[in-house]
Structures are given as C-alpha cells and as structure tokens.
Design a protein around this motif. Structure first.
Motif, short mmCIF file in Angstrom:
data_model
loop_
_atom_site.label_atom_id
_atom_site.label_comp_id
_atom_site.label_asym_id
_atom_site.label_seq_id
_atom_site.Cartn_x
_atom_site.Cartn_y
_atom_site.Cartn_z
N UNK A 257 3.50 6.15 -2.72
CA UNK A 257 4.95 6.11 -2.91
C UNK A 257 5.63 5.25 -1.84
N UNK A 258 4.96 5.07 -0.70
CA UNK A 258 5.55 4.29 0.38
C UNK A 258 5.25 2.80 0.30
N UNK A 259 4.56 2.37 -0.75
CA UNK A 259 4.21 0.95 -0.91
C UNK A 259 5.42 0.15 -1.42
N UNK A 260 5.22 -1.16 -1.54
CA UNK A 260 6.30 -2.10 -1.85
C UNK A 260 7.29 -1.68 -2.93
N UNK A 261 6.78 -1.38 -4.14
CA UNK A 261 7.68 -1.04 -5.26
C UNK A 261 8.04 0.44 -5.28
N UNK B 197 8.38 4.48 -5.54
CA UNK B 197 8.12 5.50 -6.55
C UNK B 197 8.21 4.94 -7.97
N UNK B 198 8.93 3.85 -8.15
CA UNK B 198 9.06 3.28 -9.51
C UNK B 198 7.73 2.74 -10.02
N UNK B 199 6.91 2.21 -9.12
CA UNK B 199 5.58 1.75 -9.53
C UNK B 199 4.72 2.93 -9.97
N UNK B 200 4.92 4.09 -9.32
CA UNK B 200 4.17 5.28 -9.70
C UNK B 200 4.61 5.77 -11.09
N UNK B 201 5.91 5.67 -11.36
CA UNK B 201 6.42 6.04 -12.69
C UNK B 201 5.82 5.12 -13.75
N UNK B 202 5.79 3.82 -13.47
CA UNK B 202 5.21 2.86 -14.41
C UNK B 202 3.74 3.16 -14.66
N UNK B 203 3.04 3.48 -13.59
CA UNK B 203 1.61 3.80 -13.67
C UNK B 203 1.38 5.03 -14.54
N UNK B 204 2.19 6.04 -14.32
CA UNK B 204 2.08 7.29 -15.08
C UNK B 204 2.40 7.07 -16.55
N UNK C 115 -1.19 2.88 8.73
CA UNK C 115 -0.56 4.03 9.38
C UNK C 115 0.88 4.22 8.88
N UNK C 116 1.62 3.12 8.83
CA UNK C 116 3.01 3.18 8.34
C UNK C 116 3.05 3.57 6.86
N UNK C 117 2.15 2.99 6.08
CA UNK C 117 2.10 3.29 4.65
C UNK C 117 1.85 4.78 4.42
N UNK C 118 0.91 5.34 5.18
CA UNK C 118 0.60 6.77 5.05
C UNK C 118 1.78 7.63 5.49
N UNK C 119 2.45 7.19 6.52
CA UNK C 119 3.60 7.94 7.04
C UNK C 119 4.73 7.99 6.00
N UNK C 120 4.97 6.86 5.35
CA UNK C 120 6.05 6.78 4.36
C UNK C 120 5.65 7.40 3.01
N UNK C 121 4.38 7.79 2.88
CA UNK C 121 3.89 8.29 1.60
C UNK C 121 3.59 9.79 1.62
N UNK D 246 10.34 11.74 -7.89
CA UNK D 246 10.19 10.29 -8.06
C UNK D 246 11.44 9.65 -8.66
N UNK D 247 12.33 10.45 -9.19
CA UNK D 247 13.51 9.93 -9.87
C UNK D 247 14.73 9.83 -8.95
N UNK D 248 14.58 10.34 -7.74
CA UNK D 248 15.71 10.29 -6.80
C UNK D 248 15.55 9.07 -5.90
N UNK D 249 16.59 8.27 -5.85
CA UNK D 249 16.56 7.03 -5.08
C UNK D 249 17.97 6.74 -4.58
N UNK D 250 18.09 6.42 -3.32
CA UNK D 250 19.42 6.19 -2.73
C UNK D 250 20.19 5.07 -3.45
#
Length: 259
Positions: free
Chosen positions: A41-45, A47-54, A89-95, A220-224
C-alpha cells in the motif's frame, strides 16, 4: 454462484524484493506457511493499485482465467526496523496495515510472445478482460502473464481502472472504449472474441460485479485527495464495469480493427 471468500493472513517473514517496475513488490511468507508476492500500500500508486489488483484478478477468475489466489496481508511495523535497505525500509514503514498478496507460483516462467503457446479462446478472454478493466500494462515489453503447470496465468492488474486517479472526471470514461488495446501482447492470438464474449456476459452478472467490488476494504477507499464517499466510489466501479460490458461488441470491433 460461488461466493468470493478472500482470506486474510499475517506476514511472518520478508523473503526478498522483486525489483520489477517501480512498486518493489516482494516475496513474503505468511502465517499459513505459504509464499506470496505482496503488493504494498505504501508503493508508488498506493492503495488504488491494490484495488485494481483485487478487482482485475477476481474478474479474471470469474471468467475462467487462471489467477493465483489473492489474499489480504497484514503487515506490522517490526519488518521496517530490521530491514537494512533504506528504500525498502521506508516502503515497509508506509505499508503497515492491510496489503494485498498473490500466491507465489514456484517455478513459473514469464510468458514470452515469441515462444510461449496459448489457445485462442484464452487469449481472447485476456484481451477482452483488459479492454473491460482498461489495463494499460499487458504488452510485449511487460506481459504480466506467467506459464505455470503448462497453463497461462494472469498476474499484475495494478495498472487497470486508471480513471480512479482523478475522481473529478471519472464519468467521462463511461462512454469511452480502450484504443490502447492495440499494444496488447495477445492481440494477434485473440481470434475467438465472440466466443469469449459469451462466457464473459454469462459470468459477469451485475450481482457478481457487485460482489467483487464489495470486497474492497474500506481502509483502501479513504484517501486525503479524494472527496467521494466510499459508497460512491464502490458504485463508480460498478457503474464503470456495467458500462464496459454493455459496450462489449464495440470493444470486440476495436480489437479486430487494431489487429
């Protein structure tokens, strides 16, 4: 109709990063003792990429394509503390929280358009799938297909539904087709489109689409940056898919013209 039951597992070991693309997915072990490719979820795209994947994965499965089991994956904050690579490390922290995983197909090989075989009906289903979900990333350069146990497997649908990166104009996409299908890796093999369309129409009822979309975690649907409620966002995915299926004959014509 089979009810979709997506399991939730806990990550117990970070095995290794898969340095493909910008999102740095990784192989991890879960508490069920299986290996998974985790999408963070902390990667470039995000949570939206996770929604697309699902959504893309479960739609593909519904129309009879092979897709590795999709699971929700809980990641706690202990992994970032022991990871020496700062980027990871950052990716894991943000995920930390709920991520998405696909069962790791040990021994699978990447689909090679020059060597790999697939039948015309399967190719046609994949091409129409990607027209329906507006997947811009199944090209000869990046096939996002695997061969495993002598069968074709569909992976990596994270670049689909690209309209959701700007909710202010998403409704404009309801009337569009998908011209980018001209770059699809299976375009030339997709010669049973009418037959594939029958299977897709029979498999993807409004009830089925609604069931697939209902599995998107609220988190995954909440985004600032998004100003739509989660209910409205889910309805938007349903309406989009409904509109694509209503235009399946136009999508077929677009594929034939591109070929």
């Amino acid at each position: 109709m089979n009810k979709i039951d997506i399991r939730t597992v806990d990550v117990v070991r970070y095995v290794q990063p898969l340095r493909e693309g910008g999102s740095l997915p990784a192989i991890v072990k879960a508490d069920d003792d299986f290996l998974y490719v985790i999408k963070f979820r902390g990667a470039g795209q995000g949570k939206k990429a996770l929604i697309s994947e699902l959504l893309g994965g479960e739609i593909a499965r519904s129309i009879g394509l092979n897709v590795p089991e999709i699971v929700f994956m809980n990641l706690d904050d202990s992994f970032s503390k022991t990871e020496p690579d700062e980027e990871i490390q950052d990716l894991l922290k943000f995920s930390v929280g709920l991520n998405l995983g696909l069962h790791f197909l040990t021994g699978s090989i990447t689909y090679d358009p020059l060597v790999s075989e697939t039948d015309a009906l399967t190719a046609s289903k994949v091409v129409l799938l990607d027209s329906i979900i507006s997947n811009i990333d199944r090209t000869a350069k990046n096939t996002n297909l695997l061969h495993w146990n002598k069968e074709l497997w569909v992976i990596d649908n994270g670049a689909s539904f690209y309209f959701h990166h700007d909710w202010s104009s998403w409704e404009n996409h309801l009337t569009r087709t998908f011209p980018l299908i001209k770059d699809h890796v299976l375009l030339q093999k997709a010669t049973k489109l009418e037959e594939a369309a029958i299977v897709i129409r029979e498999s993807l009822s409004l009830e089925k689409i609604t069931e697939i979309v209902s599995n998107i975690p609220e988190d995954w649907l909440t985004n600032e940056t998004d100003h739509m409620s989660s209910i409205k966002i889910k309805n938007a995915y349903i309406l989009f898919l409904k509109s694509r299926l209503s235009k399946i004959d136009l999508l077929i014509k677009e594929v034939i013209d591109a070929r």
